[in-house]
Design a protein around this motif. Structure first.
Motif, mmCIF file in Angstrom:
data_model
loop_
_atom_site.group_PDB
_atom_site.id
_atom_site.type_symbol
_atom_site.label_atom_id
_atom_site.label_comp_id
_atom_site.label_asym_id
_atom_site.label_seq_id
_atom_site.Cartn_x
_atom_site.Cartn_y
_atom_site.Cartn_z
ATOM 1 N N HIS A 87 -30.613 38.697 -51.724
ATOM 2 C CA HIS A 87 -30.079 37.600 -52.533
ATOM 3 C C HIS A 87 -29.871 36.353 -51.672
ATOM 4 O O HIS A 87 -30.232 35.246 -52.072
ATOM 5 N N VAL A 88 -29.312 36.533 -50.491
ATOM 6 C CA VAL A 88 -29.103 35.411 -49.573
ATOM 7 C C VAL A 88 -30.442 34.786 -49.191
ATOM 8 O O VAL A 88 -30.578 33.554 -49.134
ATOM 9 N N SER A 89 -31.442 35.605 -48.951
ATOM 10 C CA SER A 89 -32.768 35.095 -48.600
ATOM 11 C C SER A 89 -33.346 34.235 -49.735
ATOM 12 O O SER A 89 -33.882 33.153 -49.488
ATOM 13 N N ARG A 90 -33.233 34.732 -50.961
ATOM 14 C CA ARG A 90 -33.714 33.948 -52.108
ATOM 15 C C ARG A 90 -32.917 32.658 -52.262
ATOM 16 O O ARG A 90 -33.473 31.602 -52.575
ATOM 17 N N LEU A 91 -31.630 32.736 -52.017
ATOM 18 C CA LEU A 91 -30.779 31.558 -52.111
ATOM 19 C C LEU A 91 -31.189 30.518 -51.076
ATOM 20 O O LEU A 91 -31.288 29.325 -51.390
ATOM 21 N N ARG A 92 -31.463 30.961 -49.857
ATOM 22 C CA ARG A 92 -31.909 30.029 -48.809
ATOM 23 C C ARG A 92 -33.215 29.347 -49.202
ATOM 24 O O ARG A 92 -33.391 28.147 -48.975
#
Length: 133
Positions: A87-92
């Motif tokens: 999720h953090v990767s997609r957010l970045r």
């Protein structure tokens, strides 16, 4: 408690509660003889969890996965860690895309910084000329 009471206590609309029920994120409540839904404190806890997940921009499928993990509290939380890392990767990635969009909009805005007529508006012609591919 009734749906309106649950909605008020958690800070959502009753339609949101019905939607989460249809999506399987909230269990169907029991009903009174008159057909009214009767919610419990467990519904309020689960709805609060879903609401907090949505505030964190987690998708409905991600929330469902987290709920599955909650239902088996003795398993490793590695699945939760992976889900959040993804999720953090997609957010970045979205942040990078939004920053690029911001630059593009600032550039467009600079193309029309005086009191022109619409027919010679640099913003409108710039939008028409953008290659989004």
């Amino acid at each position: 408690m009734l749906i309106s009471q649950l909605a008020r206590s958690v800070g959502v609309d009753p339609q949101t509660i019905r939607f989460y029920e249809r999506q399987g994120l909230l269990p169907s409540p029991d009903r009174q003889e008159n057909g009214y839904r009767i919610y419990t404190d467990q519904h309020a806890e689960q709805l609060t969890f879903v609401r907090h997940c949505r505030i964190l921009d987690l998708s409905l499928s991600e929330i469902s996965e987290l709920q599955k993990c909650q239902s088996d509290p003795h398993q490793s939380c590695a699945v939760v860690n992976v889900l959040l890392d993804e999720h953090v990767s997609r957010l970045r990635s979205r942040i990078i895309a939004m920053l690029a969009l911001e630059e593009q909009l600032i550039s467009l805005r600079k193309s029309c910084n005086d009191d022109r007529k619409v027919r010679s508006c640099g913003i409108l012609s710039g939008i028409s000329d953008i290659d989004f591919q």
